[in-house]
Scaffold this motif. Structure first.
Motif, PDB file in Angstrom:
ATOM      1  N   LYS A  17       0.827  -1.207   0.000  1.00 41.27           N
ATOM      2  CA  LYS A  17       0.000   0.000   0.000  1.00 41.27           C
ATOM      3  C   LYS A  17       0.865   1.262   0.000  1.00 41.27           C
ATOM      4  CE  LYS A  17      -3.704  -2.245   2.668  1.00 41.27           C
ATOM      5  NZ  LYS A  17      -4.434  -2.235   3.972  1.00 41.27           N
ATOM      6  N   GLU A  20       2.623   3.145  -3.300  1.00 44.16           N
ATOM      7  CA  GLU A  20       1.959   4.079  -4.209  1.00 44.16           C
ATOM      8  C   GLU A  20       2.174   5.537  -3.796  1.00 44.16           C
ATOM      9  OE1 GLU A  20       0.931   2.582  -6.817  1.00 44.16           O
ATOM     10  OE2 GLU A  20       1.268   0.633  -5.854  1.00 44.16           O
ATOM     11  N   THR A  59      11.175   2.080  -2.745  1.00 45.56           N
ATOM     12  CA  THR A  59      11.095   2.394  -4.178  1.00 45.56           C
ATOM     13  C   THR A  59      12.390   2.978  -4.717  1.00 45.56           C
ATOM     14  OG1 THR A  59      10.157   4.563  -3.644  1.00 45.56           O
ATOM     15  CG2 THR A  59       8.598   2.758  -4.081  1.00 45.56           C
ATOM     16  N   ARG A  83       5.975  -4.914  -4.965  1.00 51.14           N
ATOM     17  CA  ARG A  83       5.516  -3.661  -5.568  1.00 51.14           C
ATOM     18  C   ARG A  83       6.562  -2.560  -5.408  1.00 51.14           C
ATOM     19  NH1 ARG A  83       3.676  -1.143  -9.685  1.00 51.14           N
ATOM     20  NH2 ARG A  83       2.438   0.733  -9.218  1.00 51.14           N
ATOM     21  N   ILE A  87       8.306  -0.593  -8.743  1.00 56.44           N
ATOM     22  CA  ILE A  87       8.369   0.861  -8.934  1.00 56.44           C
ATOM     23  C   ILE A  87       9.820   1.322  -9.043  1.00 56.44           C
ATOM     24  CG2 ILE A  87       7.901   3.089  -7.844  1.00 56.44           C
ATOM     25  CD1 ILE A  87       5.371   1.842  -6.671  1.00 56.44           C
TER      26      ILE A  87
END
Length: 478
Positions: A17, A20, A59, A83, A87
């Motif tokens: 989560k 992002e 990230t 995730r 990214i």
């Protein structure tokens, strides 16, 4: 208590989560991670590196910053959350790759990196020692770890670990726990990493810089390579360097002690610790004062052992010579290198033959720290004559022993753990002038002057039993 796999599943869920918003200006609690980047960058500027690993890279913002600062280096980022890695790779950072992986089981070959960094991720690791052991494995000899995370005093950490972090887990976070300075020191020791900096900083931040020992020309130092008297000062300087707020720093001492692989605690009792710290500070201050007046001086550390005084007081102009017996210089070269204004020389303090290799067109400042107390009166006389015969004018900054301690080596809290004995002591530096009349005593101060600034126990020692028996720093001119 949760299983390790449960903590890791929570972390993946949380940071999937967070991915992002991680790079945005609205990252919420993750915004604090960015505060750790500048201190890490400053540490990395201190050493050259070719390959760097960022563990818990998210990230990739730290790698992005580093690639901008050092465009010619190679970077690897590792994170448990797919995730985050997706990214990071999409950014197309040159010379960088990002991989999914576990900080407790680093998926890299031995000795793959010169530096490993970890920013605000460590408190998510269920097995912290596994992380440290992995870092030690993937670092090259002489490489370093820079880690930032949470810490505080034990009572505050207890509250954090028993209230805040369990609550955070109920809200879907993968926090495990935060650790004390003492625990971080133990993690390093178990992994054979030497703490260079280990500090509790403001805002509950832990700042750790730890180094993997250098192979030093492919040879590990052995216990019998070094005299036990040298171990005393080495152990103390290394121990002080690893403290949260060190009064002195000596990274070489820490590296050498770590390479020995022995418990040096018996060489680090309280009073000797305070004495070595005090004399290190006082010698540096005395040398800086002389160098300020004579900025182009030739400085000689006679009986240098493993001392690294040059790096403490270099003004960019002095010419420095570290002088000791051939066997000691041979061992010293495993850890130190000559450079433009700092040279190692083989030489005997009881002979002036080595002085023919030194410039004679400038003032000379000779340092003898932790040396003369092991000389007899006759040997001291020979040494002083040799210095005055070799240099027309100069200064001697020397450690002097008391008559009491010269007769009671077995009562010294550190020396009694060795086979060494003190040979000669004095009540005043004027007794040196009696041996060598060309000398003039410029100043003389007990180590008590510095020791009593720091702890109540040292103040009591300086005011009572140590008042007349502690060692002194004397400055002579001729």
């Amino acid at each position: 208590m949760k299983q390790d796999s449960e903590y890791k599943a929570l972390s993946i869920r949380e940071f999937t989560k967070a991915a992002e918003i991680y790079d945005s200006g609205h990252a919420g609690i993750y915004e604090m991670c960015k505060d750790d980047y500048p201190p890490i960058l400053e540490e990395l500027k201190q050493d050259d590196f070719e390959d760097l690993l960022d563990v818990g890279c998210g990230t990739g913002p730290m790698v992005e910053m580093l690639a901008s600062e050092f465009a010619d280096r190679r970077y690897t980022g590792l994170d448990l959350t797919p995730r985050m890695i997706e990214i990071a790779n999409a950014k197309g950072i040159e010379n960088a790759c990002f991989v999914i992986g576990d900080a407790e089981n680093l998926p890299f070959e031995d000795e793959s990196f010169d530096a490993v960094i970890c920013a605000n991720s460590f408190h998510h690791y269920p097995n912290p020692q596994a992380f440290f052991n992995g870092v030690a494995r993937v670092l090259r000899p002489g490489g370093k770890l820079v880690l930032r995370d949470y810490t505080s005093a034990p009572p505050i950490l207890w509250l954090m670990n028993h209230t805040e972090m369990p609550l955070a887990n109920l809200l879907g976070h993968g926090d495990v726990r935060a650790y004390t300075i003492k625990e971080f020191r133990a993690f390093c020791a178990e992994a054979s990493l030497t703490p260079i900096k280990l500090e509790a900083q403001k805002s509950f931040r832990l700042h750790l810089v730890a180094r993997k020992p250098s192979s030093a020309s492919g040879q590990q130092l052995q216990f019998d390579d070094i005299q036990e008297t040298a171990l005393v000062s080495l152990a103390i300087r290394a121990s002080e360097t690893a403290r949260p707020n060190p009064r002195i720093r000596d990274e070489k001492a820490a590296e050498i002690i770590n390479s020995l692989g022995v418990d040096a605690s018996k060489y680090d009792p309280f009073l000797s610790h305070e004495g070595v710290v005090a004399r290190t500070i006082m010698f540096a201050d005395a040398l800086r004062a002389l160098i300020e007046v004579h900025p182009n001086a030739v400085c000689v550390n006679l009986g240098c052992g493993f001392d690294d005084k040059f790096s403490q007081i270099d003004n960019g102009k002095i010419e420095w010579f570290d002088v000791d017996l051939p066997d000691q210089i041979a061992i010293r070269r495993r850890f130190f290198e000559d450079h433009a204004r700092c040279t190692m020389l083989e030489g005997d303090a009881l002979s002036g033959a080595w002085t023919s290799q030194l410039p004679k067109d400038r003032p000379v400042i000779v340092v003898m720290e932790g040396v003369l107390e092991y000389f007899t009166k006759e040997q001291t006389d020979t040494c002083l004559h040799a210095l005055c015969d070799s240099f027309e004018h100069g200064w001697l900054v020397a450690e002097l022993n008391s008559k009491y301690m010269a007769k009671h080596s077995n009562q010294h809290d550190a020396i009694k753990s060795t086979n060494a004995t003190f040979k000669w002591g004095t009540d005043s530096g004027e007794e040196f002038v009696e041996l060598e009349p060309r000398l003039r005593l410029v100043s003389e101060q007990s180590y008590n002057v510095e020791m009593r600034k720091h702890t109540l126990r040292a103040r009591l020692f300086a005011a009572t039993i140590g008042k007349n028996i502690n060692n002194r720093l004397a400055v002579f001119a001729w």
